[in-house]
Design a protein around this motif. Structure first.
Motif, mmCIF file in Angstrom:
data_model
loop_
_atom_site.group_PDB
_atom_site.id
_atom_site.type_symbol
_atom_site.label_atom_id
_atom_site.label_comp_id
_atom_site.label_asym_id
_atom_site.label_seq_id
_atom_site.Cartn_x
_atom_site.Cartn_y
_atom_site.Cartn_z
ATOM 1 N N VAL A 158 0.877 -1.455 -0.027
ATOM 2 C CA VAL A 158 0.023 -0.028 -0.028
ATOM 3 C C VAL A 158 0.936 1.329 0.026
ATOM 4 C CG1 VAL A 158 -1.547 1.346 1.381
ATOM 5 C CG2 VAL A 158 -2.051 -1.056 0.803
ATOM 6 N N PRO A 159 1.907 1.292 0.641
ATOM 7 C CA PRO A 159 2.722 2.668 0.707
ATOM 8 C C PRO A 159 3.064 2.955 -0.993
ATOM 9 C CG PRO A 159 3.329 1.371 2.430
ATOM 10 C CD PRO A 159 2.480 0.470 1.480
ATOM 11 N N LYS A 160 3.137 1.811 -1.779
ATOM 12 C CA LYS A 160 3.563 2.281 -3.157
ATOM 13 C C LYS A 160 2.377 2.394 -3.991
ATOM 14 C CE LYS A 160 7.543 -0.596 -2.341
ATOM 15 N NZ LYS A 160 8.234 0.291 -1.227
ATOM 16 N N LEU A 161 1.353 2.420 -3.423
ATOM 17 C CA LEU A 161 0.124 2.733 -4.248
ATOM 18 C C LEU A 161 -0.622 4.168 -3.972
ATOM 19 C CD1 LEU A 161 -1.386 -0.751 -3.910
ATOM 20 C CD2 LEU A 161 -0.023 -0.094 -5.603
ATOM 21 N N CYS A 162 -1.271 4.670 -4.836
ATOM 22 C CA CYS A 162 -2.157 5.646 -4.705
ATOM 23 C C CYS A 162 -3.529 5.434 -5.406
ATOM 24 C CB CYS A 162 -1.532 7.041 -4.741
ATOM 25 S SG CYS A 162 -1.296 7.399 -6.290
ATOM 26 N N CYS A 163 -4.629 6.192 -5.109
ATOM 27 C CA CYS A 163 -5.630 5.937 -5.949
ATOM 28 C C CYS A 163 -5.697 6.570 -7.373
ATOM 29 C CB CYS A 163 -6.978 6.707 -5.246
ATOM 30 S SG CYS A 163 -8.524 6.692 -6.023
ATOM 31 N N SER A 164 -5.868 6.043 -8.446
ATOM 32 C CA SER A 164 -5.822 6.957 -9.673
ATOM 33 C C SER A 164 -6.935 7.573 -10.077
ATOM 34 C CB SER A 164 -5.649 5.685 -10.694
ATOM 35 O OG SER A 164 -6.984 4.878 -11.026
ATOM 36 N N LYS A 165 -7.748 7.614 -9.108
ATOM 37 C CA LYS A 165 -8.910 8.770 -9.404
ATOM 38 C C LYS A 165 -8.707 10.046 -8.622
ATOM 39 C CE LYS A 165 -14.057 9.201 -9.080
ATOM 40 N NZ LYS A 165 -14.968 8.394 -8.579
ATOM 41 N N CYS A 166 -8.452 9.859 -7.463
ATOM 42 C CA CYS A 166 -8.359 10.943 -6.342
ATOM 43 C C CYS A 166 -6.981 11.341 -5.851
ATOM 44 C CB CYS A 166 -9.414 10.871 -5.320
ATOM 45 S SG CYS A 166 -8.824 9.864 -3.948
ATOM 46 N N GLY A 167 -5.945 10.204 -6.035
ATOM 47 C CA GLY A 167 -4.660 10.349 -5.475
ATOM 48 C C GLY A 167 -4.645 10.296 -3.919
ATOM 49 N N SER A 168 -5.426 9.704 -3.595
ATOM 50 C CA SER A 168 -5.479 9.350 -2.018
ATOM 51 C C SER A 168 -4.512 8.098 -1.900
ATOM 52 C CB SER A 168 -7.056 9.093 -1.643
ATOM 53 O OG SER A 168 -6.894 8.400 -0.117
ATOM 54 N N LYS A 169 -3.741 8.006 -0.429
ATOM 55 C CA LYS A 169 -3.073 7.036 -0.249
ATOM 56 C C LYS A 169 -3.817 6.347 0.737
ATOM 57 C CE LYS A 169 1.054 7.089 -1.020
ATOM 58 N NZ LYS A 169 1.950 6.056 -1.991
ATOM 59 N N ASP A 170 -5.022 6.225 1.144
ATOM 60 C CA ASP A 170 -5.997 5.536 2.162
ATOM 61 C C ASP A 170 -6.385 4.303 1.200
ATOM 62 O OD1 ASP A 170 -7.318 4.697 4.118
ATOM 63 O OD2 ASP A 170 -8.532 6.158 4.448
ATOM 64 N N ILE A 171 -5.701 3.517 1.033
ATOM 65 C CA ILE A 171 -6.001 2.212 0.017
ATOM 66 C C ILE A 171 -5.947 1.085 0.927
ATOM 67 C CG2 ILE A 171 -5.128 0.939 -1.820
ATOM 68 C CD1 ILE A 171 -5.539 3.653 -2.651
ATOM 69 N N GLY A 172 -6.840 0.070 0.429
ATOM 70 C CA GLY A 172 -7.192 -1.193 1.036
ATOM 71 C C GLY A 172 -7.053 -2.220 -0.011
ATOM 72 N N LEU A 173 -6.637 -3.366 0.241
ATOM 73 C CA LEU A 173 -6.357 -4.355 -0.512
ATOM 74 C C LEU A 173 -7.190 -5.692 -0.421
ATOM 75 C CD1 LEU A 173 -2.479 -4.585 -0.701
ATOM 76 C CD2 LEU A 173 -4.005 -3.474 -2.552
#
Length: 88
Positions: free
Chosen positions: A54-69
């Protein structure tokens, strides 16, 4: 012997689907990750676990780093059994 799926390579070889979800209020975007692109960028031995990826990802729509898998098991086509090792 227990099944172990701990790396991006394991996810690819097992035909799993790894989906990322944005938890930002109002966005809620989700997408299946391109596992081959992740493996090319991070290596097949990189862990797919949340704290490692997750630290290497961000939302492609809004740029948020608050991601779940979410890791989803492989499935066969409707009416067809899943055959291990057979690519979808």
């Amino acid at each position: 012997m227990p099944l172990t799926v701990s790396t991006i390579g394991d996810v690819i070889e097992g035909n799993y689907t790894l989906t990322a979800y944005c938890y930002r209020f109002g966005c809620n975007h989700n997408a299946d990750l391109d596992l081959n692109a992740l493996a090319a960028r991070l290596g097949r031995d990189h862990s797919w676990m949340r704290n490692d990826l997750v630290p290497k990802l961000c939302c492609s729509k809004c740029g948020s780093k608050d991601i779940g898998l979410r890791l989803s098991p492989p499935t066969g086509a409707p009416g067809q059994p899943y055959v291990p090792g057979k690519r979808r």
